[in-house]
Enzyme design. Structure first.
Site, PDB file in Angstrom:
ATOM      1  N   GLY A  56      31.620  39.908   4.847  1.00  0.00           N
ATOM      2  CA  GLY A  56      31.450  40.124   6.284  1.00  0.00           C
ATOM      3  C   GLY A  56      30.804  41.449   6.646  1.00  0.00           C
ATOM      4  O   GLY A  56      30.805  41.835   7.809  1.00  0.00           O
ATOM      5  N   ARG A  57      30.263  42.159   5.644  1.00  0.00           N
ATOM      6  CA  ARG A  57      29.701  43.469   5.949  1.00  0.00           C
ATOM      7  C   ARG A  57      28.437  43.366   6.802  1.00  0.00           C
ATOM      8  O   ARG A  57      28.155  44.242   7.600  1.00  0.00           O
ATOM      9  CB  ARG A  57      29.417  44.230   4.655  1.00  0.00           C
ATOM     10  CG  ARG A  57      29.799  45.695   4.754  1.00  0.00           C
ATOM     11  CD  ARG A  57      29.491  46.473   3.501  1.00  0.00           C
ATOM     12  NE  ARG A  57      30.257  46.010   2.333  1.00  0.00           N
ATOM     13  CZ  ARG A  57      30.162  46.558   1.120  1.00  0.00           C
ATOM     14  NH1 ARG A  57      29.352  47.567   0.926  1.00  0.00           N
ATOM     15  NH2 ARG A  57      30.862  46.089   0.109  1.00  0.00           N
ATOM     16  N   SER A  58      27.691  42.269   6.643  1.00  0.00           N
ATOM     17  CA  SER A  58      26.460  42.138   7.430  1.00  0.00           C
ATOM     18  C   SER A  58      26.779  41.936   8.909  1.00  0.00           C
ATOM     19  O   SER A  58      25.996  42.313   9.775  1.00  0.00           O
ATOM     20  CB  SER A  58      25.588  41.000   6.901  1.00  0.00           C
ATOM     21  OG  SER A  58      26.269  39.779   7.045  1.00  0.00           O
TER      22      SER A  58
END
Lengths: 112, 539
Positions: free
Chosen positions: B259-261
């Site tokens: 979920g970093r993007s």
């Protein structure tokens, strides 16, 4: 960034000059070293660990200069707090042996 | 800074190791173990320099049990775009296992877990690197601290040493060596991600001038989650975080891993806050003991990260936590240039993690393994060269790029600070580097190629900054190899994301080799990939 080199505590061993990876400090003949190139400080906190008398203080602010008072830092028991937490220094035991990363990783895996 | 020219320190050694992080330290120890004379130079201080020393890092350590090893190898295979190679993963797991037991025997105080024995899956950087420096010295290796290498030396037989300068005494040095190991780390473009400001891609530039090639430079889009003020990149702890908008709503899908993007996309528009609220009371003390400097930052600002929301950002880690680097051509970590070896983050890590690495774990295992092999290989190569191996009349290789080892004094030249800002403007923004497109990459390359030509005309050193002309040139060259490779990979694979080619393409299931200085080139790697035969068959 490195903000304090305590003239009161410094014993001119120049250990900070030797070990700083970005060469921030400079030796001065017959005197204590100086913070010669503050803007080159990468805020890695290594100098605090190698200072034998807890004379150095690095703020966690990597991008900007932030004036801090030595007296306030001493009052908050922050001068030397990192060295104490890794257990370096005379009469202390390295806290590497208390590293509980394995528990953290295990629980992180279970949480996600 | 004194301008008077001092006489150079002239030394000879069988093996010269450039860089004193874990890879360089292991290389020096292994080379000395073969009976070679060894010198290690570090631009900072061997023991505090580089990304490992200031942080705690996980280690890709897996017991030699078949199922455990198999799981470890397959767990990241797909995330890495199936580019990792099983034989390399197996040998790194074996070597890491041995090296970790070695540092236990040297006195590293591993914690004892519930089995009653030492637990090897992490090390504390300050402790590890202080120990490694002691062992390097004990092995009889001469260490030159504060001594950046500025260029390699070579003759018609291959690489023959390097020259540089001691930044504290301003004395130049010249070391003639029969073999050289480049262990200079990756390039994080002076982002101040923890410990990385010495990592400006210097070894890439020197290797490129010697004719070495690169692999996987498109896998260079690593960003770490940090409190917005802080250098401390401990993304792993954010597995316990919830991420919030300014108004307190939860950002759905945001996370430290996949979920970093979403965090990046949100940060392009508005601030993002985090709170480690998934960590219950029982684990909080363990987290503190695992990562003392992560909590140091919060404690000093009187923030409780378990109960207070704090603003976060993403700090660029470039190829340090990317996977590309100097291409190695055999099991000794040799490059295609005779006498030149590469190890650690300076070398490609695709062989064990493909196009993605989640954190220090694989990189740390790679550093100690490739370091060990490169030192051993370089020593064996050197000792075969006979008694004339030092007297080779070698010359400096900076002429191949035309980037001078000296700063230019003319006011009309571009300055180091100007180059740094221009390169950072191309590689830091998420919408240029993380979310890539043909249009964006082409525009960036146009500006970077222009900048490269300007750098060749000379670079003026800014007053009061230690970053030199060669370092800013190395950053520029690195960005060009990254973006030409990113342009050539017309698909999304590993950490490389193309908004115009959002799918993985089985026909591009290969590594990308790159090189060149004035003319950067990129071509598919021709050797078969040992990672995942299935995708190759589909292709």
């Amino acid at each position: 960034m490195i903000e304090i080199l305590s003239a009161e505590r410094c014993i001119s061993c120049n250990q900070c000059v030797r070990i700083c990876p970005t060469n921030v400090f400079q030796e001065v003949e017959n005197d204590i070293p100086i913070i010669a190139r503050q803007s080159d400080c990468q805020t890695c906190f290594m100098c605090e660990l190698y200072c034998p008398v807890d004379a150095l203080y690095v703020t966690p602010n990597a991008d900007g200069i932030e004036k801090v008072e030595e007296s306030a830092v001493i009052e908050d028991r922050l001068l030397g707090s990192y060295r104490e937490s890794v257990g370096w220094g005379k009469g202390r035991k390295s806290t590497a042996s208390d590293d509980e990363s394995f528990l953290v990783f295990r629980i992180a895996r279970a949480t996600n | 800074m004194s301008k008077e020219a001092k006489e150079a320190l002239k030394l000879q050694a069988d093996v010269l190791v450039i860089g004193g992080g874990p890879a360089g330290a292991w290389a020096a120890i292994a080379a000395a173990g073969q009976g070679a004379s060894v010198i290690l130079v570090d631009k900072g201080y061997c023991g505090t320099s580089g990304a490992t020393a200031p942080s705690g890092t996980a280690i890709w350590y897996v017991k030699p049990e078949e199922q455990a090893r198999e799981n470890a190898m397959m767990s990241r295979m797909d995330m890495g775009g199936n580019l990792a190679e099983r034989p390399w993963m197996q040998r790194v797991l074996d070597r890491t296992y041995h090296n970790m037991h070695q540092i236990r025997d040297w006195g590293y105080p591993f914690p004892i877990d519930e089995t009653g024995g030492p637990n090897y899956i992490s090390v504390q950087g300050p402790e590890y690197m202080r120990l490694m420096r002691k062992r390097v010295q004990k092995a009889g290796v001469r260490i030159l601290d504060h001594s950046p290498a500025l260029e390699l030396l070579s003759d018609s037989h291959g690489v023959a040493g390097a020259s540089g300068i001691n930044e504290q005494t301003r004395q130049p040095w010249r070391i003639e060596a029969a073999a050289v190991v480049i262990a200079t780390g990756g390039c994080a473009f002076l982002s101040k991600a923890l410990g990385t400001n010495v990592l400006t891609g210097d070894g890439y530039l020197m290797a490129g001038e010697a004719g070495a090639e690169f692999s996987g430079m498109e896998f260079s889009t690593a960003y770490a989650i940090v409190p917005y003020f802080s250098p401390v990149t401990k993304t792993a702890l954010y597995q316990f975080a919830t991420f919030y908008y300014e108004d307190g709503r939860v950002i759905e899908g945001a996370g430290s891993r996949r979920g970093r993007s979403i965090i990046a996309k949100t940060l392009l528009k508005e601030p993002v806050y985090a709170r480690l609220d998934k960590a219950d009371e029982s684990i909080r003390q363990s987290m503190r003991k695992a990562q003392p400097n992560f909590f140091l930052s919060f404690d000093r600002l009187k923030i409780d990260p378990f109960t207070d929301k704090f603003p976060v950002t993403l700090r660029f880690e470039g190829t340090v936590r990317g996977t590309g680097g100097i291409n190695i051509v055999d099991e000794t970590c040799a490059t295609k240039v005779p006498g030149l070896y590469a190890a650690g983050d300076a070398a490609t890590r695709e062989l064990i993690c493909g196009g993605f690495t989640g954190g220090g774990s694989h990189n740390a295992a790679w550093a100690m393994s490739s370091g060990y092999w490169s030192g051993e290989g370089a020593a064996q190569f050197a000792l075969k060269q006979g008694t004339n191996r030092f007297n080779r009349n070698a010359r400096g290789l900076s002429e191949f790029s035309g980037v001078s080892t000296q700063a230019d004094s003319s006011k009309s030249k571009i300055s180091t600070d100007e180059v740094i800002r221009l390169v950072q403007d191309e590689v830091f923004p998420y919408d240029r580097n993380w979310f890539r497109s043909e249009q964006g990459l082409t525009a960036s390359l146009g500006r970077l190629n222009q900048l490269w030509l300007e750098i060749k005309q000379g670079v003026r050193a800014d007053e009061g900054s230690r970053v030199g002309a060669r370092e800013v040139a190395a950053m520029t060259a690195t960005a060009r190899w990254m973006y030409e490779s990113g342009l050539a990979r017309r698909e999304t694979r590993g950490m490389h994301v193309r908004t115009d080619y959002p799918e993985r393409d089985a026909a591009q299931h290969y590594r990308l080799i790159s090189g060149g200085l004035d003319q950067v080139w990129v071509k598919p790697h021709t050797a078969p990939n040992n990672g995942n035969a299935e995708e190759a068959v589909q292709a």
